[in-house]
Design an enzyme around this catalytic site. Structure first.
Site, PDB file in Angstrom:
ATOM      1  N   VAL A   1       0.789  -1.145  -0.099  1.00 49.62           N
ATOM      2  CA  VAL A   1      -0.043  -0.066  -0.025  1.00 49.62           C
ATOM      3  C   VAL A   1       0.781   1.227  -0.171  1.00 49.62           C
ATOM      4  O   VAL A   1       0.455   2.107  -0.880  1.00 49.62           O
ATOM      5  CB  VAL A   1      -0.891  -0.023   1.086  1.00 49.62           C
ATOM      6  CG1 VAL A   1      -1.701   1.214   1.643  1.00 49.62           C
ATOM      7  CG2 VAL A   1      -2.020  -1.017   1.218  1.00 49.62           C
TER       8      VAL A   1
ATOM      9  N   GLU B   1      -7.777   2.777   1.659  1.00 45.51           N
ATOM     10  CA  GLU B   1      -7.402   2.608   0.310  1.00 45.51           C
ATOM     11  C   GLU B   1      -8.596   1.337  -0.144  1.00 45.51           C
ATOM     12  O   GLU B   1      -8.673   0.431   0.525  1.00 45.51           O
ATOM     13  CB  GLU B   1      -6.161   2.168  -0.034  1.00 45.51           C
ATOM     14  CG  GLU B   1      -5.586   1.090   0.871  1.00 45.51           C
ATOM     15  CD  GLU B   1      -5.651  -0.154   0.213  1.00 45.51           C
ATOM     16  OE1 GLU B   1      -5.909  -0.299  -1.012  1.00 45.51           O
ATOM     17  OE2 GLU B   1      -5.367  -1.061   1.109  1.00 45.51           O
ATOM     18  N   PHE B   2      -8.848   1.375  -1.491  1.00 42.07           N
ATOM     19  CA  PHE B   2      -9.391   0.269  -2.243  1.00 42.07           C
ATOM     20  C   PHE B   2      -8.958  -0.171  -3.358  1.00 42.07           C
ATOM     21  O   PHE B   2      -9.459  -0.634  -4.079  1.00 42.07           O
ATOM     22  CB  PHE B   2     -10.917   0.998  -2.503  1.00 42.07           C
ATOM     23  CG  PHE B   2     -11.925   1.693  -1.412  1.00 42.07           C
ATOM     24  CD1 PHE B   2     -12.341   0.903  -0.491  1.00 42.07           C
ATOM     25  CD2 PHE B   2     -11.772   2.984  -1.341  1.00 42.07           C
ATOM     26  CE1 PHE B   2     -13.030   1.445   0.523  1.00 42.07           C
ATOM     27  CE2 PHE B   2     -12.298   3.571  -0.299  1.00 42.07           C
ATOM     28  CZ  PHE B   2     -13.066   2.762   0.600  1.00 42.07           C
ATOM     29  N   LEU B   3      -7.582  -0.305  -3.217  1.00 38.75           N
ATOM     30  CA  LEU B   3      -6.762  -0.908  -4.407  1.00 38.75           C
ATOM     31  C   LEU B   3      -6.864  -2.401  -4.298  1.00 38.75           C
ATOM     32  O   LEU B   3      -6.765  -2.942  -3.277  1.00 38.75           O
ATOM     33  CB  LEU B   3      -5.167  -0.407  -4.123  1.00 38.75           C
ATOM     34  CG  LEU B   3      -5.131   1.235  -3.871  1.00 38.75           C
ATOM     35  CD1 LEU B   3      -3.516   1.182  -3.575  1.00 38.75           C
ATOM     36  CD2 LEU B   3      -5.521   1.857  -5.037  1.00 38.75           C
TER      37      LEU B   3
ATOM     38  N   LYS C   1     -14.453   1.042   4.863  1.00 41.89           N
ATOM     39  CA  LYS C   1     -13.344   0.253   4.321  1.00 41.89           C
ATOM     40  C   LYS C   1     -13.631  -1.082   4.690  1.00 41.89           C
ATOM     41  O   LYS C   1     -13.786  -2.073   3.843  1.00 41.89           O
ATOM     42  CB  LYS C   1     -12.078   0.704   4.922  1.00 41.89           C
ATOM     43  CG  LYS C   1     -10.886  -0.623   4.873  1.00 41.89           C
ATOM     44  CD  LYS C   1     -10.390  -0.519   3.229  1.00 41.89           C
ATOM     45  CE  LYS C   1      -9.489  -1.703   3.258  1.00 41.89           C
ATOM     46  NZ  LYS C   1      -8.861  -1.631   1.958  1.00 41.89           N
TER      47      LYS C   1
ATOM     48  N   PHE D   1     -17.373  -9.981  -8.520  1.00 37.90           N
ATOM     49  CA  PHE D   1     -17.246 -10.715  -7.318  1.00 37.90           C
ATOM     50  C   PHE D   1     -18.289 -11.826  -6.875  1.00 37.90           C
ATOM     51  O   PHE D   1     -18.742 -12.123  -5.764  1.00 37.90           O
ATOM     52  CB  PHE D   1     -17.336  -9.822  -5.906  1.00 37.90           C
ATOM     53  CG  PHE D   1     -15.774  -9.372  -6.156  1.00 37.90           C
ATOM     54  CD1 PHE D   1     -15.541  -8.362  -7.141  1.00 37.90           C
ATOM     55  CD2 PHE D   1     -14.932  -9.798  -5.121  1.00 37.90           C
ATOM     56  CE1 PHE D   1     -14.197  -7.798  -7.098  1.00 37.90           C
ATOM     57  CE2 PHE D   1     -13.662  -9.142  -5.121  1.00 37.90           C
ATOM     58  CZ  PHE D   1     -13.269  -8.359  -5.958  1.00 37.90           C
TER      59      PHE D   1
ATOM     60  N   ALA E   1     -17.519 -18.161  -8.441  1.00 35.53           N
ATOM     61  CA  ALA E   1     -17.607 -19.188  -7.553  1.00 35.53           C
ATOM     62  C   ALA E   1     -16.374 -19.883  -7.852  1.00 35.53           C
ATOM     63  O   ALA E   1     -15.628 -19.942  -8.898  1.00 35.53           O
ATOM     64  CB  ALA E   1     -18.764 -20.109  -7.990  1.00 35.53           C
TER      65      ALA E   1
ATOM     66  N   CYS F   1      -6.077  -9.406   2.581  1.00 31.85           N
ATOM     67  CA  CYS F   1      -7.122  -8.405   3.075  1.00 31.85           C
ATOM     68  C   CYS F   1      -8.299  -8.902   3.215  1.00 31.85           C
ATOM     69  O   CYS F   1      -8.878  -8.957   4.503  1.00 31.85           O
ATOM     70  CB  CYS F   1      -7.474  -7.578   1.727  1.00 31.85           C
ATOM     71  SG  CYS F   1      -5.974  -6.621   1.351  1.00 31.85           S
TER      72      CYS F   1
ATOM     73  N   LYS G   1      -8.405 -11.355   6.647  1.00 32.73           N
ATOM     74  CA  LYS G   1      -8.087 -10.691   7.887  1.00 32.73           C
ATOM     75  C   LYS G   1      -9.125  -9.644   8.136  1.00 32.73           C
ATOM     76  O   LYS G   1      -9.679  -9.412   9.270  1.00 32.73           O
ATOM     77  CB  LYS G   1      -6.713 -10.092   7.992  1.00 32.73           C
ATOM     78  CG  LYS G   1      -6.448  -8.760   7.793  1.00 32.73           C
ATOM     79  CD  LYS G   1      -5.179  -8.375   7.725  1.00 32.73           C
ATOM     80  CE  LYS G   1      -4.682  -7.245   6.781  1.00 32.73           C
ATOM     81  NZ  LYS G   1      -5.010  -5.794   7.224  1.00 32.73           N
TER      82      LYS G   1
HETATM   83  C1  UGA Z   1      -9.455  -6.351  -2.060  1.00 34.25           C
HETATM   84  C2  UGA Z   1     -10.159  -5.613  -2.521  1.00 34.25           C
HETATM   85  O1  UGA Z   1     -11.067  -5.811  -3.660  1.00 34.25           O
HETATM   86  C3  UGA Z   1      -9.699  -4.025  -2.586  1.00 34.25           C
HETATM   87  O2  UGA Z   1     -10.971  -3.097  -2.771  1.00 34.25           O
HETATM   88  C4  UGA Z   1      -9.137  -3.676  -1.305  1.00 34.25           C
HETATM   89  O3  UGA Z   1      -8.441  -2.156  -1.299  1.00 34.25           O
HETATM   90  C5  UGA Z   1      -8.058  -4.687  -0.738  1.00 34.25           C
HETATM   91  O4  UGA Z   1      -8.668  -5.868  -0.764  1.00 34.25           O
HETATM   92  C6  UGA Z   1      -7.346  -4.458   0.291  1.00 34.25           C
HETATM   93  O5  UGA Z   1      -7.987  -4.248   1.291  1.00 34.25           O
HETATM   94  O6  UGA Z   1      -6.212  -3.643   0.449  1.00 34.25           O
HETATM   95  P1  UGA Z   1      -7.442  -7.772  -3.063  1.00 34.25           P
HETATM   96  O7  UGA Z   1      -7.195  -8.575  -1.639  1.00 34.25           O
HETATM   97  O8  UGA Z   1      -6.533  -7.312  -3.850  1.00 34.25           O
HETATM   98  O9  UGA Z   1      -8.554  -6.640  -2.933  1.00 34.25           O
HETATM   99  O10 UGA Z   1      -7.969  -8.932  -3.938  1.00 34.25           O
HETATM  100  P2  UGA Z   1      -9.706  -9.185  -4.792  1.00 34.25           P
HETATM  101  O11 UGA Z   1      -9.335  -8.978  -6.205  1.00 34.25           O
HETATM  102  O12 UGA Z   1     -10.417  -8.344  -4.176  1.00 34.25           O
HETATM  103  O13 UGA Z   1      -9.821 -10.618  -4.558  1.00 34.25           O
HETATM  104  C7  UGA Z   1      -9.826 -11.116  -3.100  1.00 34.25           C
HETATM  105  C8  UGA Z   1      -9.743 -12.734  -3.252  1.00 34.25           C
HETATM  106  O14 UGA Z   1     -11.245 -13.161  -3.994  1.00 34.25           O
HETATM  107  C9  UGA Z   1      -8.917 -13.549  -4.468  1.00 34.25           C
HETATM  108  O15 UGA Z   1      -8.440 -14.877  -3.700  1.00 34.25           O
HETATM  109  C10 UGA Z   1     -10.030 -13.658  -5.441  1.00 34.25           C
HETATM  110  O16 UGA Z   1      -9.586 -14.966  -6.342  1.00 34.25           O
HETATM  111  C11 UGA Z   1     -11.211 -14.082  -4.927  1.00 34.25           C
HETATM  112  N1  UGA Z   1     -12.427 -13.778  -5.809  1.00 34.25           N
HETATM  113  C12 UGA Z   1     -12.733 -12.704  -6.230  1.00 34.25           C
HETATM  114  C13 UGA Z   1     -13.273 -14.767  -5.810  1.00 34.25           C
HETATM  115  O17 UGA Z   1     -13.131 -16.122  -5.481  1.00 34.25           O
HETATM  116  N2  UGA Z   1     -14.385 -14.434  -6.549  1.00 34.25           N
HETATM  117  C14 UGA Z   1     -14.653 -13.470  -7.140  1.00 34.25           C
HETATM  118  O18 UGA Z   1     -15.566 -13.204  -7.649  1.00 34.25           O
HETATM  119  C15 UGA Z   1     -13.512 -12.244  -6.829  1.00 34.25           C
END
Ligand code: UGA
Length: 449
Positions: A11, A152-154, A223, A268, A271, A279, A282
């Site tokens: 971050v 942050e929402f990255l 957040k 999101f 499946a 993220c 936790k």
């Molecule tokens: C997530 C949030 O999407 C961000 O907005 C946030 O800023 C970030 O956490 C954070 O708190 O720092 P991230 O952890 O990078 O981002 O990953 P995601 O793209 O959200 O995916 C998370 C998990 O969900 C991955 O393991 C992914 O494979 C899984 N996932 C995602 C699914 O199993 N199905 C989905 O439809 C989407």
């Protein structure tokens, strides 16, 4: 504006690099002196698309610098972003000791008032505690600090693009001057007056960015509430997938149609093996814990967590059904990172799969475009190859655990010839069941026949 970033993790680096690229003067610091040396030498300690490019251009333009002396960073800045880690404790609560340390450093090293911005993900009310700590630690200097929350929402893998093209920027403040300063910091993004390093000046059209000004408590809650809702959505889709398997429906058809309703949204709802990363798991735990401390039972989030943990068991039900005995079998694992386009393996469902395979005595051979080195350190018993076709050679089963495009685009006709048996268990629903069967594969996935 002169900005300091404390904490050069994912971050902190993305924030520092992007704000420097947007025109601010940024000085970054970290307790890890080796990391600072690496950054000073032009190295990039994490894999994140575009980050190397913008760190390099900001360094050459003299907009970003690094120091292992936190005092130097604090004294040379007007606003300080706290980007240190807040790892989970045993009971699910967030460990805020790094934030407390930084508060002490800021209070003792500063020679003038600062705006202190909390960017690390923290439970609600941390900002208020941070202000109390700053006041207590600066008793002797008499300096005053303003505190703000700027969650942050990255997303890892698209963080640079997300930073420059956010849906919203949330700032939790206690006074108008903090809101004004944060608006100034983000002005290049709000006005779109930066040169976009991702799209080379030809960004796709987008809606105006919302600057949402709230209280500090609300910003912190936004957040956790956002991440937990997304995690909830994934678990919901996963239960729908289980239901589809039982009654003979197709989860892709169901979620695609659901997502067309703008009240639900298409994202999101994929499946599969469930969510991982540093993220969602936790943050979900910390949110449940926070709710518990104020007497609110967040039952639906506990269920989402439970469903997510069960994904690995569901996956192994399929593996056992297909392979019968796992012991002694040569199994290819495609994907180790917690999602595509990152080398991050923290809380990766793929690692749970590797761990269980090894525990059951399988010979694991694994591939991932970015995460092999990190996984090898944890599981030296497995063999690794960057080329997926090499790990598929002589394998009696292929298990897909991460949705990388290279796996999506694999030539399964070629792979099938290399494998000892045409058996594919797809934890990310990457392929068409009909097509795989046409190619002579025994094919298992989630929520589709
Ligand atoms: C997530 C949030 O999407 C961000 O907005 C946030 O800023 C970030 O956490 C954070 O708190 O720092 P991230 O952890 O990078 O981002 O990953 P995601 O793209 O959200 O995916 C998370 C998990 O969900 C991955 O393991 C992914 O494979 C899984 N996932 C995602 C699914 O199993 N199905 C989905 O439809 C989407």
């Amino acid at each position: 504006m002169r900005l300091a970033v404390i904490g050069c993790g994912y971050v902190g680096l993305v924030t520092g690099a992007c704000l420097a690229e947007a025109g601010h003067d940024v000085i970054c610091t970290d307790v890890d002196a080796e990391r600072i040396r690496q950054l000073q030498a032009g190295g990039v300690p994490i894999y994140e698309h575009h980050l190397d490019k913008i760190l390099d251009s900001a360094r050459k333009a003299g907009k970003i610098s690094y120091t292992s002396d936190a005092g130097e960073a604090i004294r040379n800045s007007e606003a300080i972003f706290i980007c240190v880690g807040t790892p989970p404790k045993e009971d699910g609560d967030a460990d805020l000791s790094a934030i407390d340390n930084v508060a002490r450093q800021i209070a003792t090293e500063a020679r003038s008032p600062k705006l202190v911005i909390e960017k690390s993900t923290v439970p609600a009310r941390t900002g208020l505690e941070l202000r109390r700590a700053l006041t207590a630690y600066s008793r002797n200097s008499g300096l005053s600090f303003r505190v703000a929350s700027n969650p942050e929402f990255l997303r890892e893998g698209t963080a640079v693009s997300d930073f420059f093209h956010p849906d919203r920027i949330v700032v939790g403040v206690e006074d108008e001057s903090s809101a004004r300063d944060l608006r100034e910091i983000y002005r290049p993004i709000l006005d779109r007056s930066f040169t976009c390093p991702v799209h080379n000046g030809t960004c796709p059209p987008a809606n105006p960015v919302h600057l949402v000004v709230t209280t500090i408590n609300s910003a912190e809650l936004i957040k956790h509430a956002s991440n937990s809702f997304l995690a909830l959505k994934i678990s919901y889709a996963n239960v729908i997938a289980d239901l589809c398997e039982k009654i003979g429906a197709d989860v892709e058809e169901v979620t695609r149609a659901m997502g067309l309703d703008p009240r639900i949204g298409a994202q999101f709802l994929r499946a599969g093996l469930g969510f991982g990363g540093f993220c969602f798991p936790k943050d979900l735990q910390a949110f449940v814990h926070l709710a518990g401390t104020v007497g609110v039972d967040f039952e639906i989030l506990k269920a989402a967590e439970r469903v997510n943990k069960q994904r690995i068991e569901r996956f192994f039900d399929k593996v056992r059904q297909a392979l019968w005995v796992i012991k002694g079998k040569r199994v290819a694992v495609l994907g180790l990172a917690f999602k595509a386009n990152t080398d991050d393996i923290r809380f990766s469902p793929a690692l749970e799969v590797v761990k269980e395979l090894i525990r059951q005595g399988a010979q694991v051979q694994a591939s991932d475009p970015e995460a092999i080195a990190r996984t090898k350190a944890l599981f030296p018993q497995a063999s690794y190859h960057a080329d997926p076709y090499e790990v598929l050679r002589d394998a009696e089963a292929a298990l897909v655990c991460t949705e990388w495009d290279v796996f999506r685009d694999l030539d399964w006709e070629r792979a099938g010839k290399l494998m000892a048996r045409r058996l594919l268990i797809d934890g990310r629903n990457l392929y068409s069941p009909a097509r795989m069967r046409e190619l002579g594969f025994e094919y298992y996935c989630f929520g589709r026949e």
